[in-house]
Write an enzyme that holds these catalytic residues in place. Structure first.
Site, short mmCIF file in Angstrom:
data_model
loop_
_atom_site.label_atom_id
_atom_site.label_comp_id
_atom_site.label_asym_id
_atom_site.label_seq_id
_atom_site.Cartn_x
_atom_site.Cartn_y
_atom_site.Cartn_z
N CYS A 285 -25.74 -15.70 -1.51
CA CYS A 285 -24.37 -16.02 -1.11
C CYS A 285 -24.14 -15.59 0.33
CB CYS A 285 -23.38 -15.31 -2.01
SG CYS A 285 -23.72 -15.54 -3.76
N ARG B 42 -26.09 -20.56 3.05
CA ARG B 42 -26.59 -19.54 2.11
C ARG B 42 -26.24 -19.87 0.66
NH1 ARG B 42 -28.04 -14.82 4.87
NH2 ARG B 42 -28.01 -13.72 2.89
N TRP C 49 -23.84 -19.01 -4.15
CA TRP C 49 -24.97 -19.66 -4.83
C TRP C 49 -25.00 -19.03 -6.21
CZ3 TRP C 49 -29.72 -18.45 -7.07
CH2 TRP C 49 -30.60 -19.52 -7.25
N ASN D 196 -22.77 -10.38 -3.04
CA ASN D 196 -23.99 -11.17 -2.92
C ASN D 196 -25.09 -10.39 -3.61
OD1 ASN D 196 -26.24 -12.66 -2.09
ND2 ASN D 196 -26.36 -11.59 -0.12
N GLY D 197 -25.78 -10.99 -4.55
CA GLY D 197 -26.87 -10.30 -5.24
C GLY D 197 -26.71 -10.38 -6.74
N GLU E 264 -46.40 -29.29 3.35
CA GLU E 264 -45.03 -29.21 3.89
C GLU E 264 -44.34 -30.58 3.82
OE1 GLU E 264 -42.88 -27.18 4.60
OE2 GLU E 264 -41.57 -27.96 6.16
N LYS F 91 -40.82 -31.09 1.89
CA LYS F 91 -39.62 -31.64 2.55
C LYS F 91 -39.05 -32.80 1.74
CE LYS F 91 -38.70 -28.97 5.66
NZ LYS F 91 -39.16 -27.99 4.73
N GLU G 101 -37.40 -31.52 -1.58
CA GLU G 101 -36.13 -30.80 -1.48
C GLU G 101 -35.02 -31.67 -0.88
OE1 GLU G 101 -36.16 -27.11 0.74
OE2 GLU G 101 -37.47 -27.92 2.28
N HIS H 132 -61.69 -34.88 -6.98
CA HIS H 132 -61.85 -33.92 -8.09
C HIS H 132 -60.70 -34.03 -9.08
CE1 HIS H 132 -65.27 -32.13 -6.09
NE2 HIS H 132 -64.56 -32.16 -4.96
N LYS I 129 -30.43 -21.29 1.38
CA LYS I 129 -31.40 -21.06 2.45
C LYS I 129 -32.08 -19.70 2.34
CE LYS I 129 -32.38 -21.93 7.17
NZ LYS I 129 -33.45 -22.86 6.79
O1 M6R Z 1 -36.25 -17.32 5.05
P1 M6R Z 1 -37.65 -17.58 4.62
O2 M6R Z 1 -38.50 -18.15 5.69
O3 M6R Z 1 -38.30 -16.35 4.02
O4 M6R Z 1 -37.55 -18.64 3.45
C1 M6R Z 1 -38.69 -19.02 2.74
C2 M6R Z 1 -38.43 -20.25 1.89
O5 M6R Z 1 -37.40 -19.98 0.96
C3 M6R Z 1 -38.03 -21.46 2.73
O6 M6R Z 1 -39.00 -21.77 3.69
C4 M6R Z 1 -37.80 -22.69 1.83
O7 M6R Z 1 -39.01 -23.10 1.26
C5 M6R Z 1 -37.14 -23.82 2.62
N1 M6R Z 1 -36.11 -24.42 1.81
C6 M6R Z 1 -38.08 -24.90 2.99
O8 M6R Z 1 -37.48 -25.94 3.68
#
Ligand code: M6R
Length: 618
Positions: A2, A27, A76, A103-104, A487, A491, A494, A510, A613
């Site tokens: 959050c 967040r 969140w 938050n937590g 990656e 992308k 998500e 394989h 995030k």
């Molecule tokens: O803040 P961080 O780099 O530690 O975050 C790691 C992952 O949570 C972050 O890269 C996540 O996979 C992203 N949503 C990717 O776009």
């Protein structure tokens, strides 16, 4: 996960809170809420499920009074669905004079709630957070001392929390506590701020203090007091925030992600700045915490990270092993911590994180430190917990990344990984100095190369628009192209909610080749045909194998590659560069593809469903 903000000072509190929440919305965006204490001394709260705009509409319909103290939250959801009732702030006590945001996760909330229920407390939500609100209100009734009541209760909580509280009877103070969740103080002139990170108040001040583990803050307009949970005074250290407010705004772009993709030449240039001399030699003063002796003694590097940041580690592994000959292991932080890994005093942990608050990565590094290992962080956020807890930090200077999907932070992490590889190569004497300097000079060309890629993305944008109905997309790569493939798939998952998988191209035969059928779109990251150890012919063979089975091949290849165009339906060319550095370039078309496809599907690219995030819970 959050976002939280607190303010006390002469400005319009609502403006400060909503502006901060707008910058913290990345967040979490399940619900949002604010509480203020009016000039007349009344506590008022507005909260609403959904994105911040819903809260703004609610406040427009039910305006809040003028105020100079308040707290705000963007959620969140963990405990309780994202409803109006579960939105923060939560009110405490029978007369609801206390307001709390959290938050937590309060892990012992079940036992505490049972205690409150037995005493007749009525709950308005299903959250763990409301328990803390009622406990503090009840303790205040008993003690009549708000900071003391606050400290007594936070000492009883287990788990991870940043908690902010205001109380109608004390309209000049915001109380805050931090355990295993981020909290930063913003220092103003006759005003002060609290935030989950500096983005909360970057518009108002560049002076900040990072709050330590198990510390309490007593914040007034003219003073900031920090104590431990035990009440011992703390002398905090101030730092200067080098982000500016405009960097955390869209600045005319359609989305933060579009802006952040465009920011990438700058992110790479700023990460290299001051660390690469014009002759190509690397200077990493930040690693002062690690002596030359420490570096000589390293017998193994373990890189820990999650999600996109873990792919930056995968790229760095190729470079570090190549240039320094130190064995590198890449571990997902959450897997590493709980499998009794072998870590010794000669292990160097490199923890990579944009936010520096990812709980899985923090737990992994804490565990490694307990085993005697040194920790080097690669982090984008000043004052973050990871940076505070590491022996040394290489900051990636990507600036604030607001879109949930990481883009510019990734290229900055990869850049920092390359710098580290060259630095360790020199420190270990494993690669000739002249060769390392040549590579350093090649790295200096990367910002211009990134710009070149960005200027030629229109065809892949058009392709993405035509593929909005795709049900599954595969990504293949080898060497540094393999993490790029992973990656590309992440992308797309998500942002566009499409099934996507990334594979090492050599692994195809394989098993995964069974997935190929007529019309299956497959992205292939093609290595340079000119590299001495080039895997180019092998990747071309992989392309032939999937084409023979009906795949539609979309290639990312180097300019001048005369062969690939014969076998792919679409090719995006990137400038020629040292093959090991190519990941910085080949990932960009994949970011752009995911963004365009998500947009074509009418989805929210900056705030994809179910995600936050900063993942600040395990
Ligand atoms: O803040 P961080 O780099 O530690 O975050 C790691 C992952 O949570 C972050 O890269 C996540 O996979 C992203 N949503 C990717 O776009």
């Amino acid at each position: 996960m959050c976002g939280i903000i607190g303010y006390v000072g002469p400005k319009s509190t609502l403006d400060v809170l909503l502006g901060g929440l707008r910058r913290l919305e990345y967040r979490g965006y399940d619900s949002a809420g604010v509480s203020v204490i009016s000039a007349g001394g009344n506590l008022e709260t507005r909260k609403k499920a959904g994105k911040l705009d819903n809260l703004v509409s609610e406040i427009t319909s039910h305006p809040l009074p003028e105020s100079h103290i308040g707290i705000g939250h963007t959620r969140w959801a963990t405990h309780g669905a994202p409803t109006d009732g579960n939105a923060h702030p939560h009110l405490g006590g029978p007369t609801s004079k206390l307001s709390l945001i959290h938050n937590g996760i309060i892990e012992n909330f079940g036992a505490l709630k049972a205690e409150l229920l037995a005493a007749g407390t009525k709950f308005a939500s299903e959250t763990d957070s409301e328990v803390a609100a009622h406990l503090i209100a009840a303790e205040f009734e008993k003690t009549g001392d708000l900071p003391k009541a606050f400290a007594n209760v936070v000492n009883r909580l287990h788990g991870a929390f940043t908690i902010l509280v205001i109380h109608e009877s004390q309209p000049d103070v915001v109380l805050a506590a931090r355990r295993n969740a981020p909290l930063v103080i913003g220092l103003g002139d006759g005003e002060n701020f609290l935030g989950s990170d500096v983005a909360a108040f970057v518009e108002h001040t560049d002076r900040a203090i990072s709050v330590g583990q198990d510390e309490i803050v007593i914040l007034r307009a003219g003073s900031v007091e920090v104590r431990t949970f035990d009440g011992a005074p703390v002398t905090p250290t101030e730092f200067k925030v080098d982000w500016d407010a405009s960097a955390a705004s869209k600045g005319g772009w359609s989305s933060f992600m579009a802006k952040e993709i465009a920011d990438q030449p700058q992110a790479v240039a700023d990460t290299l700045m001051g660390r690469l001399e014009s002759d190509g030699s690397v200077v990493l003063q930040e690693i002062d915490g690690l002596s030359a002796e420490d570096i000589k003694n390293i017998d193994r590097i373990i890189m820990v990270a999650c999600g996109t940041a873990s792919y930056a580690c995968d790229v760095a592994k190729y470079a570090i092993e190549k240039f320094s000959r130190i064995p590198v292991q890449v571990e997902l932080s959450h897997e590493f911590r709980y499998r009794d890994p072998i870590v010794t005093e000669r292990t160097l942990i490199v923890a990579v994180s944009q936010s520096g608050e990812t709980m899985d990565t923090l737990m992994a590094t804490r565990y490694a430190k307990e085993q005697g290992a040194k920790v080097l962080a690669i982090c984008n956020t000043q004052g973050a917990t990871l940076a505070r807890e590491s022996d040394a930090v290489i900051y990636t200077h990507a600036g604030p990344e607001v879109a949930v999907a990481s883009t510019k932070a990734l290229v900055a992490q990869i850049t920092a990984g390359y710098l580290l590889a060259l630095f360790l190569g020199a420190g270990r004497g494993a690669t000739a100095q002249a060769e390392l300097r040549r590579l350093g000079q090649e790295l200096l060309k990367m910002p211009a190369n990134v710009t070149h890629v960005l200027e030629r993305l229109e065809p892949i944008r058009e392709l993405a628009k035509k593929m909005a109905d795709a049900k599954s997309v595969l990504f293949l790569g080898r060497n540094v192209g393999f993490p790029v493939a992973m990656e590309g798939a992440l992308k797309l998952k998500e942002l566009a909610y499409i099934h996507a998988e990334g594979f090492a191209a050599g692994e195809l035969k394989h098993g995964p080749i069974a997935l190929i059928e007529e019309g299956q779109p497959v992205f292939v990251i093609v290595p340079s045909p000119d590299d001495v150890d080039s895997l180019h012919p092998k990747v071309i063979s992989n392309i032939q194998e999937i084409r023979a089975r009906g795949a539609k091949v979309i290639a990312i290849a180097e300019e001048g590659d005369a062969e690939v165009g014969n076998y792919a339906e679409h090719v995006t060319y990137v400038p020629k560069c040292e093959n090991i550095f190519s990941s910085i370039l080949t990932v960009i078309p994949l970011q752009c593809f995911a963004l365009e496809l998500s947009t074509a599907k009418g989805l929210d690219v900056d705030q994809p469903r179910n995600l936050a995030k900063s993942v600040t819970v395990e």
